[in-house]
Design a protein around this motif. Structure first.
Motif, PDB file in Angstrom:
ATOM      1  N   GLY A   1       1.144  -1.394   0.276  1.00  0.00           N
ATOM      2  CA  GLY A   1       0.403   0.094   0.164  1.00  0.00           C
ATOM      3  C   GLY A   1       0.537   1.332   0.057  1.00  0.00           C
TER       4      GLY A   1
ATOM      5  N   ALA B   1      -5.623  -1.559   8.520  1.00  0.00           N
ATOM      6  CA  ALA B   1      -6.179  -2.266  10.314  1.00  0.00           C
ATOM      7  C   ALA B   1      -5.113  -1.498  11.591  1.00  0.00           C
ATOM      8  CB  ALA B   1      -6.196  -3.765  10.252  1.00  0.00           C
TER       9      ALA B   1
ATOM     10  N   ALA C   1     -10.047  -1.914  10.806  1.00  0.00           N
ATOM     11  CA  ALA C   1      -9.818  -2.884   9.704  1.00  0.00           C
ATOM     12  C   ALA C   1     -11.084  -3.823   9.689  1.00  0.00           C
ATOM     13  CB  ALA C   1      -9.614  -4.138  11.046  1.00  0.00           C
ATOM     14  N   LEU C   2     -10.991  -3.987   7.837  1.00  0.00           N
ATOM     15  CA  LEU C   2     -12.435  -4.834   7.814  1.00  0.00           C
ATOM     16  C   LEU C   2     -12.448  -6.265   8.248  1.00  0.00           C
ATOM     17  CD1 LEU C   2     -11.973  -3.981   3.795  1.00  0.00           C
ATOM     18  CD2 LEU C   2     -13.399  -2.308   5.532  1.00  0.00           C
TER      19      LEU C   2
ATOM     20  N   VAL D   1      -8.309  -9.789   4.761  1.00  0.00           N
ATOM     21  CA  VAL D   1     -10.248  -9.810   3.923  1.00  0.00           C
ATOM     22  C   VAL D   1      -9.897 -10.441   2.433  1.00  0.00           C
ATOM     23  CG1 VAL D   1     -11.061  -7.360   3.134  1.00  0.00           C
ATOM     24  CG2 VAL D   1      -9.686  -6.915   4.627  1.00  0.00           C
TER      25      VAL D   1
ATOM     26  N   THR E   1      -3.851  -8.426  -5.494  1.00  0.00           N
ATOM     27  CA  THR E   1      -2.286  -9.624  -6.293  1.00  0.00           C
ATOM     28  C   THR E   1      -2.801 -10.606  -5.437  1.00  0.00           C
ATOM     29  OG1 THR E   1      -1.817  -8.753  -3.953  1.00  0.00           O
ATOM     30  CG2 THR E   1      -1.315  -7.657  -5.166  1.00  0.00           C
ATOM     31  N   VAL E   2      -3.909 -11.290  -4.703  1.00  0.00           N
ATOM     32  CA  VAL E   2      -3.328 -12.610  -4.320  1.00  0.00           C
ATOM     33  C   VAL E   2      -5.264 -12.853  -3.512  1.00  0.00           C
ATOM     34  CG1 VAL E   2      -3.304 -11.981  -1.878  1.00  0.00           C
ATOM     35  CG2 VAL E   2      -2.695 -14.003  -2.710  1.00  0.00           C
TER      36      VAL E   2
ATOM     37  N   ALA F   1       3.698  -8.951  -8.464  1.00  0.00           N
ATOM     38  CA  ALA F   1       4.773  -9.466  -9.369  1.00  0.00           C
ATOM     39  C   ALA F   1       4.183 -10.801  -9.844  1.00  0.00           C
ATOM     40  CB  ALA F   1       6.301  -9.284  -8.707  1.00  0.00           C
ATOM     41  N   ASN F   2       3.854 -11.728  -8.645  1.00  0.00           N
ATOM     42  CA  ASN F   2       3.715 -13.206  -8.852  1.00  0.00           C
ATOM     43  C   ASN F   2       2.528 -13.543  -7.989  1.00  0.00           C
ATOM     44  OD1 ASN F   2       6.371 -12.519  -6.615  1.00  0.00           O
ATOM     45  ND2 ASN F   2       6.548 -15.662  -7.098  1.00  0.00           N
ATOM     46  N   PRO F   3       1.342 -13.270  -8.106  1.00  0.00           N
ATOM     47  CA  PRO F   3       0.495 -13.370  -9.120  1.00  0.00           C
ATOM     48  C   PRO F   3       0.661 -12.175  -9.985  1.00  0.00           C
ATOM     49  CG  PRO F   3      -0.905 -14.177  -8.019  1.00  0.00           C
ATOM     50  CD  PRO F   3       0.215 -13.704  -7.129  1.00  0.00           C
TER      51      PRO F   3
ATOM     52  N   TRP G   1       8.853  -8.234   2.836  1.00  0.00           N
ATOM     53  CA  TRP G   1       7.862  -8.262   2.261  1.00  0.00           C
ATOM     54  C   TRP G   1       6.299  -8.292   3.417  1.00  0.00           C
ATOM     55  CZ3 TRP G   1       3.814 -12.440   0.680  1.00  0.00           C
ATOM     56  CH2 TRP G   1       4.531 -13.157  -0.002  1.00  0.00           C
TER      57      TRP G   1
HETATM   58  P1  NAD Z   1       1.286  -6.041   4.994  1.00  0.00           P
HETATM   59  O1  NAD Z   1       1.981  -6.942   5.750  1.00  0.00           O
HETATM   60  O2  NAD Z   1       2.884  -5.076   5.161  1.00  0.00           O
HETATM   61  O3  NAD Z   1       0.602  -4.802   5.222  1.00  0.00           O
HETATM   62  C1  NAD Z   1      -0.442  -5.500   5.057  1.00  0.00           C
HETATM   63  C2  NAD Z   1      -1.551  -4.677   5.800  1.00  0.00           C
HETATM   64  O4  NAD Z   1      -3.332  -5.084   5.501  1.00  0.00           O
HETATM   65  C3  NAD Z   1      -1.365  -3.550   7.158  1.00  0.00           C
HETATM   66  O5  NAD Z   1      -1.698  -2.503   6.365  1.00  0.00           O
HETATM   67  C4  NAD Z   1      -2.615  -3.802   7.611  1.00  0.00           C
HETATM   68  O6  NAD Z   1      -2.857  -3.003   8.417  1.00  0.00           O
HETATM   69  C5  NAD Z   1      -3.731  -4.176   6.618  1.00  0.00           C
HETATM   70  N1  NAD Z   1      -4.585  -5.335   7.489  1.00  0.00           N
HETATM   71  C6  NAD Z   1      -4.840  -6.349   7.598  1.00  0.00           C
HETATM   72  N2  NAD Z   1      -5.939  -6.826   8.418  1.00  0.00           N
HETATM   73  C7  NAD Z   1      -7.227  -5.677   7.718  1.00  0.00           C
HETATM   74  C8  NAD Z   1      -7.904  -5.673   7.690  1.00  0.00           C
HETATM   75  N3  NAD Z   1      -8.316  -6.590   8.811  1.00  0.00           N
HETATM   76  N4  NAD Z   1      -8.788  -4.953   7.254  1.00  0.00           N
HETATM   77  C9  NAD Z   1      -7.745  -4.150   6.248  1.00  0.00           C
HETATM   78  N5  NAD Z   1      -6.642  -4.281   6.640  1.00  0.00           N
HETATM   79  C10 NAD Z   1      -6.195  -4.617   6.846  1.00  0.00           C
HETATM   80  O7  NAD Z   1       1.922  -7.219   3.716  1.00  0.00           O
HETATM   81  P2  NAD Z   1       1.767  -5.898   2.192  1.00  0.00           P
HETATM   82  O8  NAD Z   1       3.720  -6.158   1.936  1.00  0.00           O
HETATM   83  O9  NAD Z   1       1.646  -4.681   1.855  1.00  0.00           O
HETATM   84  O10 NAD Z   1       1.199  -7.053   1.095  1.00  0.00           O
HETATM   85  C11 NAD Z   1      -0.265  -6.734   0.858  1.00  0.00           C
HETATM   86  C12 NAD Z   1      -1.165  -7.704   0.482  1.00  0.00           C
HETATM   87  O11 NAD Z   1       0.004  -8.432  -1.296  1.00  0.00           O
HETATM   88  C13 NAD Z   1      -0.665  -9.929   0.519  1.00  0.00           C
HETATM   89  O12 NAD Z   1      -2.016 -10.092   1.380  1.00  0.00           O
HETATM   90  C14 NAD Z   1       0.548 -10.170   0.342  1.00  0.00           C
HETATM   91  O13 NAD Z   1      -0.050 -11.270   0.629  1.00  0.00           O
HETATM   92  C15 NAD Z   1       0.174  -9.758  -1.387  1.00  0.00           C
HETATM   93  N6  NAD Z   1       1.515  -9.360  -2.352  1.00  0.00           N
HETATM   94  C16 NAD Z   1       1.573 -10.163  -3.418  1.00  0.00           C
HETATM   95  C17 NAD Z   1       2.044  -9.721  -3.667  1.00  0.00           C
HETATM   96  C18 NAD Z   1       2.477 -10.324  -5.311  1.00  0.00           C
HETATM   97  O14 NAD Z   1       3.539 -10.621  -6.565  1.00  0.00           O
HETATM   98  N7  NAD Z   1       1.630 -11.126  -6.260  1.00  0.00           N
HETATM   99  C19 NAD Z   1       3.311  -9.569  -3.274  1.00  0.00           C
HETATM  100  C20 NAD Z   1       3.409  -9.082  -2.067  1.00  0.00           C
HETATM  101  C21 NAD Z   1       2.045  -8.920  -1.292  1.00  0.00           C
END
Ligand code: NAD
Length: 472
Positions: A23, A46, A65-66, A92, A111-112, A158-160, A226
């Motif tokens: 984010g 959250a 938090a949602l 979420v 992203t997932v 990135a992946n997926p 990450w």
């Molecule tokens: P992070 O752990 O740094 O942050 C997660 C965020 O989600 C936090 O800000 C947290 O407060 C918030 N959160 C948690 N519960 C919540 C809720 N109930 N309501 C609202 N917000 C809530 O995670 P990140 O590194 O920013 O990754 C975010 C997402 O992206 C994850 O699902 C991760 O798996 C995914 N991701 C995907 C890829 C990809 O390449 N496809 C790569 C990295 C991360």
């Protein structure tokens, strides 16, 4: 010089759900490349992480938090037709937010395929339900209901995400480099035929993250580049892989799912304890974790060919992830406690002193050798390209940005997996942020240098059998 191209204008509101590493990293890219004002953006998250940064960018920040119970009030009451929900949270449910966006006529990206909190450890659920195969099926089941609905881009990090597009570019490059006489594929089936014609038996998402900080991992601490919660969740899901037609036998702990596309199998063990052999050009051979990912299934499914309803071709496809060294140590410690996470987390960002994320796809089976295509992004390059990002997050955030732009340009596609997007448009937007984007041929095979030291479970007649790739 910084690229500040405004690719599209957006007149409605954008809601960023979750403000962790992704984010925080995507916000400046959205403001740089989409013609949108900070007042149009609201973060719903959250915890207080990033509140100061949100203030700096003058975007609204809601720490709420949602949940299953409140998402309609907290998000739904603010959401209008034409808005955009950017779901980069953990815990979420994606399908819940997708349905909300379809009801409202809002665009959506994630992203997932993430479920609500507690899902992965629910003992009443079957392995299929906890698998990405099962989660993907629940998302795909919504497709017919929302055909031509507002665009919801599934799994576009990135992946997926990017790597799904890398596969197409890699196939075209292999065709060109080997002198194969092919027209550019125009359909899903054409891509499958191209992969088959080029002899591709296995596709790895081959990633080596070498980023390090000057502060070693401490005992009882999980360190990563990450989301630590995101990584632990997927690491504790069953290991999964798209299952190719060249494979002679299921692994001893391999199981098929009872319903759905049947493009993938799962192993009766978590990915964070399952290792595979792979190769990237800079790292060379390495052991990676077979962490389940959506793309392992969607790429294998996309490239599947059928004759008279019977599957005639499919490559094996899976992730081979070597996370940063501190994360390998963290996993080792966590696995020793049967998946119980350490009491402290450290998501490395500013403290990283060197390293790269070498992330690409490795195509195996062609006579010329193995072909890796992907992004090599160093921490220094990442910092020079965008604020709030390390090398790993930037590969993700630029994919979110490019997916958003594609959705704004194509607003009525319903639920879309990356394979069904315009990969050249996505690459055009992402490439300036990916460091060195290269394709490299190699002579590696999983049988290489095994000698007397690593004799286990070899099938010398076909290097590309999963039993050769798996580390037992
Ligand atoms: P992070 O752990 O740094 O942050 C997660 C965020 O989600 C936090 O800000 C947290 O407060 C918030 N959160 C948690 N519960 C919540 C809720 N109930 N309501 C609202 N917000 C809530 O995670 P990140 O590194 O920013 O990754 C975010 C997402 O992206 C994850 O699902 C991760 O798996 C995914 N991701 C995907 C890829 C990809 O390449 N496809 C790569 C990295 C991360």
């Amino acid at each position: 010089m910084t690229n500040t191209t405004k690719y599209v204008s957006f007149k409605n509101n954008i809601f960023i759900i979750g403000f962790g590493s992704i984010g925080e990293g995507v916000l400046p890219l959205i403001l740089r490349h989409i013609n949108v004002a900070p007042e149009q953006i609201t973060i719903i998250t959250a915890d207080e992480r990033g509140h100061g940064k949100a203030n700096d960018y003058k975007v609204a920040f809601i720490n709420h938090a949602l949940t299953r119970e409140n998402y309609h009030d907290v998000l739904g009451s603010r959401l209008s037709k034409g808005d955009f929900v950017v779901n980069v949270s953990v815990d979420v449910s994606c399908t819940t937010l997708i349905e909300l966006c379809q009801e409202k006529g809002a665009l959506y990206i994630d992203t997932v395929v993430e479920p609500w909190a507690g899902y992965y450890t629910d003992p009443t659920l079957t392995a299929t339900q906890r698998s990405n195969y099962g989660l993907r099926e629940t998302a795909l089941a919504l497709q017919p209901k929302y055909k031509n609905g507002s665009t919801a881009v599934l799994c576009h990090g990135a992946n997926p995400g990017l790597v799904n597009h890398f596969v197409k570019q890699a196939l075209l490059n292999v065709a060109k480099d080997t002198g194969a006489n092919v027209a550019k594929p125009a359909s899903r089936e054409d891509w499958g035929k191209l992969a088959q014609q080029l002899g591709i038996k296995v596709v790895h998402i081959a990633e080596r993250d070498t980023q390090v900080s000057d502060k070693p991992k401490e005992v009882d601490e999980f360190v990563n580049t990450w989301s630590i919660d995101g990584f632990c969740s997927e690491g504790l899901q069953p290991a999964e892989l798209g299952w190719g037609t060249h494979e002679k036998a299921l692994p001893p702990d391999g199981l098929r799912h009872a319903s759905g596309s049947d493009a993938a199998i799962y192993l009766n063990r978590p990915g964070c304890t399952t290792r595979v052999r792979s190769w990237t050009p800079l790292e060379g051979p390495y052991h990676g974790f077979l962490i389940t990912h959506n793309e392992s299934i969607s790429i294998a499914d996309y490239l599947t060919l059928r004759e008279d309803g019977k599957v005639s071709y499919r490559p094996t496809c899976h992730y081979a992830y070597h996370p940063c060294d501190a994360a390998v140590l963290s996993l080792h410690e966590m696995n020793g406690k049967n998946g119980k996470q350490q009491s402290r987390q450290r998501l490395m960002n500013e403290e990283i002193i060197s390293g790269i994320d070498e992330l690409g796809v490795l195509l195996m089976g062609n006579d010329k050798g193995v072909y890796w295509f992907g992004s090599r992004l160093s921490i220094d390059q990442a910092r020079g390209l965008a604020p709030n990002n390390n090398a790993t997050s930037l590969q993700v955030t630029v994919a979110v940005l490019s997916g958003m732009i594609w959705a704004i340009e194509n607003p009525n596609r319903g639920l879309v997996e990356p394979e069904y997007m315009d990969f050249e448009r996505v690459m055009e937007i992402a490439e300036p942020y990916l460091g060195d984007v290269v394709g490299v041929w190699g002579k590696w095979s999983p049988l290489q240098d095994r000698g007397v030291l690593f004799p286990e479970d070899l099938d010398a007649s076909d290097p590309w059998q999963f039993k050769n790739i798996r580390v037992v």
